[in-house]
Design a protein around this motif. Structure first.
Motif, PDB file in Angstrom:
ATOM      1  N   ALA B  15      -6.646  -7.402  -5.444  1.00  0.00           N
ATOM      2  CA  ALA B  15      -6.478  -6.010  -5.021  1.00  0.00           C
ATOM      3  C   ALA B  15      -6.522  -5.824  -3.516  1.00  0.00           C
ATOM      4  O   ALA B  15      -5.765  -5.049  -2.975  1.00  0.00           O
ATOM      5  N   ASN B  16      -7.400  -6.503  -2.834  1.00  0.00           N
ATOM      6  CA  ASN B  16      -7.463  -6.260  -1.394  1.00  0.00           C
ATOM      7  C   ASN B  16      -6.968  -7.433  -0.588  1.00  0.00           C
ATOM      8  O   ASN B  16      -7.305  -7.586   0.574  1.00  0.00           O
ATOM      9  N   GLN B  17      -6.165  -8.290  -1.228  1.00  0.00           N
ATOM     10  CA  GLN B  17      -5.747  -9.497  -0.539  1.00  0.00           C
ATOM     11  C   GLN B  17      -4.258  -9.451  -0.299  1.00  0.00           C
ATOM     12  O   GLN B  17      -3.550  -8.637  -0.859  1.00  0.00           O
ATOM     13  N   ARG B  18      -3.802 -10.389   0.511  1.00  0.00           N
ATOM     14  CA  ARG B  18      -2.370 -10.564   0.663  1.00  0.00           C
ATOM     15  C   ARG B  18      -1.937 -11.639  -0.311  1.00  0.00           C
ATOM     16  O   ARG B  18      -2.598 -12.652  -0.446  1.00  0.00           O
ATOM     17  N   ILE B  45      -0.954  -2.983  -1.967  1.00  0.00           N
ATOM     18  CA  ILE B  45      -1.343  -4.385  -1.819  1.00  0.00           C
ATOM     19  C   ILE B  45      -0.210  -5.078  -1.075  1.00  0.00           C
ATOM     20  O   ILE B  45       0.960  -4.950  -1.440  1.00  0.00           O
ATOM     21  N   GLN B  46      -0.548  -5.838  -0.019  1.00  0.00           N
ATOM     22  CA  GLN B  46       0.496  -6.508   0.755  1.00  0.00           C
ATOM     23  C   GLN B  46       0.946  -7.762   0.050  1.00  0.00           C
ATOM     24  O   GLN B  46       0.137  -8.522  -0.447  1.00  0.00           O
ATOM     25  N   TYR B  47       2.263  -7.978   0.022  1.00  0.00           N
ATOM     26  CA  TYR B  47       2.760  -9.178  -0.635  1.00  0.00           C
ATOM     27  C   TYR B  47       3.994  -9.679   0.098  1.00  0.00           C
ATOM     28  O   TYR B  47       4.625  -8.949   0.850  1.00  0.00           O
ATOM     29  N   THR B  48       4.316 -10.943  -0.131  1.00  0.00           N
ATOM     30  CA  THR B  48       5.547 -11.527   0.405  1.00  0.00           C
ATOM     31  C   THR B  48       6.329 -12.071  -0.769  1.00  0.00           C
ATOM     32  O   THR B  48       5.787 -12.819  -1.582  1.00  0.00           O
TER      33      THR B  48
END
Lengths: 186, 568
Positions: B15-18, B45-48
């Motif tokens: 939840a609070n991670q990339r 939520i940051q994602y690539t």
């Protein structure tokens, strides 16, 4: 003024939502909001309501004037009167567009409301055009229009001011001694 | 290890991670990716997002991103191979794998720290028990005892030695037996490759548990399931039971929103259960074209023969549909004809031997014009994903375009996809017709074999795995309908098509035999590996499906011979 600026100002209006999360009261520069409890309605500005709706954290309740019968009455009244009747809300057009684009599943009979609001808008803009036309034609010095909303004023503002400027320039060119075949340039 | 509570052990953890999302190139993965992206957007939520097409791509992507990310989510890739050995990650990298490929590698199942499998355990997994495969090494203990015994005085030593030697022999025999059993168990477990529940459905359930499920996500889950059916990855029984699960969700959504007085705006998305015809893309094409190019009808009528064409005309006449109407765009057909079309077609097709012309599926409806069936979307997205329109095969571009076509507001993308899909289907039909008419399918003993020459029209389309698999499936079905040889009807099919002309490689695909009750288990993965080893052919087992490989054109014949000896 840009129409998007008018929409920005419209987003300050308050609307009721039912959140599905809980949060303590938040203290913003523009005022205090909250506290948020799941299932209990709370008043928030439209910008926050739309953001929460897009993140699926709330349900938006329809505004009280966004009702088919009320809007039908307003539309009939508008068509009968020559002058402008009080609008359902000072930002009725923007609010309709914003809420119906993002939250149409929370608002019953959304299609009819959209049609009715468009009818009201068309009637009012037609009256505005008529009145601007007669104002310029009869070269009145001042006019008073009540119950106009900011969006409507914004649509006619540039055109009216420009045409009044033109008229002024034309009139001042007719004064003797000012020109010898010189036209004002713009 | 398997994760049972998706919300606590997966969603709350990231939840609070990339997060890095590594997504395979098939439609089910695209749908799962869309659902996950929507959830991430809700919670910021940051994602690539990294599309990967094969194991090499996966390793490269991992190497590029391992410095910045600790959490990796792999969609439709990574479960069927020993991931830790392949990627060699650091100890703090955690992998969440949601993959439909089975069998799941035993190391992935029994690793407790780094590999978390987002797979439902009631899928028939059949993972061997831990004790059957892993056991602590006791060799060190044995050799230690021997060296100790060596220092004993001679008399006692001799008696001790005998007992010790016997025990040692006993232990070694038990170990050999255990190892033989282990090899057998692993061989049985890993012999057949098949697919499990759709990844998109698993992520939809996660969204449901979080009560963030919307109709868009439900629609994507349905598309993911339909993709598994269109590309023949799951059995019919599983498809029907999964449709029933989705139907429950659909009724829940419809019930929540529909009310007699407060009807929904026309722009809202409406999903409905349809018992619709198995004619591909027929709403966006003319009925005639659709019948000619759907494999079910084309194979039943044998439309590559003159007799078949006549039968088709009879069929249309039998239903009372005038040719002019039927060759028009479907939307412009007479409304009186369209009303009872499905029932009329079902009745007539029963007479012509096509018992399952109708299939359970879902359709979506939004706006005044836009009506799509789930299979339409699958074909459109697959055509976009593997489009060979541009000369440089930019896989990321195609991936993004296919991903976009799944959203509601990119209708031109979707329409472009549908056009490409039509071209692809026509190409497949023509290739099938030419292969059958020129007898290009040869029976090699334990399997059927077909090779597409380089000059074949549209052969570039078939250098992609999904398109080639579709062609394979249709070709096998057509062959089964056209051959008289009873034995050949039960054989699997291997197909080879040129992949890269400069490098001189072909892509080889194997599919299991075509039968009503087949369980879609594919043994070609292991067979290809063994054949390649034994003939030292230059092969590249890069695709996530082990039954699809790349092979050097020169090694083709010896590879085939090895396969024949292996499988007979």
């Amino acid at each position: 003024m840009d129409p998007s600026e008018v929409e920005f100002l419209a987003e300050k209006e308050f609307v009721k939502i039912i959140p599905n999360f809980s949060l303590d009261k938040i203290y913003l520069i523009g005022g205090d909001l909250g506290p948020f409890n799941p299932g209990l309605p709370v008043d928030v500005p439209v910008w926050l309501a739309l953001n929460l709706k897009q993140r699926q954290k709330c349900r938006i309740l329809p505004l009280e004037w966004m009702d088919v019968e009320k809007l039908e009455e307003i539309r009939e009244l508008e068509r009968k009167e020559d002058a402008f009747t009080p609008a359902p809300s000072p930002y009725y057009m923007e609010l309709t567009k914003l809420l119906l684009n993002h939250a149409s599943d929370n608002i019953p009979k959304a299609d009819e409301i959209r049609t009715l609001v468009k009818d009201i808008w068309d009637t009012r803009i037609a009256k505005l055009r008529l009145s601007a036309d007669s104002f310029i034609r009869q070269q009145e010095a001042h006019a008073q229009l009540d119950n106009l909303t900011l969006m409507e004023i914004n649509t006619i503002r540039e055109f009216l001011l420009d045409s009044l400027n033109c008229m002024y320039k034309l009139r001042s060119n007719l004064q003797p001694g000012s020109t010898k075949g010189q036209f004002a340039d713009y | 290890m398997f994760i049972t509570d998706l919300r606590k052990n997966f969603y709350d953890v990231v939840a609070n991670q990339r997060v890095a999302l590594l997504v395979a190139a098939d439609i089910d993965a695209l749908c799962a990716c869309k659902i996950l992206q929507a959830l991430f957007h809700c919670d910021q939520i940051q994602y690539t997002l990294v599309p990967v097409t094969g194991w090499q791509d996966l390793s490269t992507a991992f190497l590029e991103h391992k410095e910045q990310f600790r959490y990796f989510v792999l969609i439709n890739c990574g479960a069927n191979v020993d991931l830790l050995e392949m990627l060699q990650p650091d100890d703090d990298s955690i992998f969440f794998i949601c993959d439909t490929h089975r069998p799941v590698d035993v190391v992935n199942v029994y690793n407790d720290t780094q590999i978390k499998l987002l797979i439902k355990q009631d899928d028939d997994l059949g993972v061997p028990a831990y004790d059957d495969i892993f056991r602590d090494d006791e060799d060190g203990g044995d050799s230690g005892n021997e060296s100790d015994e060596g220092s004993e005085p001679s008399g006692k030593r001799r008696r001790f030695d005998e007992g010790a030697i016997e025990r040692r022999i006993e232990r070694q025999r038990a170990k050999r037996e255990w190892e033989a059993r282990r090899r057998e168990i692993l061989f049985d477990y890993e012999q057949y490759e098949y697919h499990g529940t759709s990844a998109a459905m698993i992520f939809f359930e996660l969204a449901w548990v979080l009560t963030k499920d919307t109709k868009d996500m439900l629609w994507w889950a349905i598309i993911g399931l339909t993709d598994q059916w269109v590309h023949d990855k799951i059995t019919h029984m599983k498809y029907v039971s999964d449709i029933a699960t989705m139907q429950r969700h659909v009724s829940r959504h419809n019930h929540r929103n529909e009310d007699e007085e407060n009807s929904l705006s026309i722009d809202c998305m409406r999903i409905s259960f349809e018992y619709d015809l198995r004619l591909t893309l027929y709403h966006h094409w003319s009925l005639y074209e659709s019948i000619c190019n759907s494999y079910y009808t084309a194979c039943s009528f044998k439309l590559w023969t003159l007799k078949g064409q006549k039968k088709l005309q009879e069929f249309l006449a039998d239903m009372g549909l005038p040719l002019r109407q039927v060759k028009q765009k479907f939307n412009s057909m007479d409304i009186t004809i369209k009303e009872n079309l499905r029932d009329v077609i079902e009745e007539s097709s029963n007479k012509y031997g096509m018992k399952d012309i109708r299939i359970q599926t879902f359709g979506v409806h939004f706006g005044f014009k836009n009506r799509f069936l789930a299979s339409d979307m699958v074909h459109a997205a697959a055509a976009l994903l593997e489009s060979t329109e541009k000369e440089q095969n930019d896989t990321t571009d195609n991936f993004i375009k296919a991903l976009d076509s799944l959203s509601r507001n990119n209708l031109d993308c979707l329409k472009a996809g549908i056009d490409l899909a039509k071209k692809k289907l026509i190409a497949i039909q023509q290739t099938v017709a030419s292969c059958i008419c020129t007898n290009l399918i040869l029976s090699q003993g334990p399997f059927l074999y077909c090779y597409l020459m380089e000059g074949t029209p549209d052969v570039k389309l078939f250098s992609k795995p999904l398109a080639l698999t579709l062609l394979c499936k249709y070709l096998l079905k057509a062959f089964v309908h056209s051959t008289r040889n009873k034995r050949c009807k039960l054989l699997p099919l291997i197909m080879a098509a040129p992949k890269d002309v400069e490098k001189g490689t072909v892509i080889v695909v194997g599919i299991p035999p075509d039968s009503e009750t087949s369980d879609k288990k594919n043994f070609f993965g292991r067979a290809f590996e063994k054949a390649a080893e034994s003939t030292s052919s230059r092969t590249l087992h890069d695709h996530f499906d082990t039954s699809i490989i790349e092979l050097k054109t020169e090694d083709r014949s010896k590879f085939l011979d090895a396969l024949i000896t292996l499988l007979s």
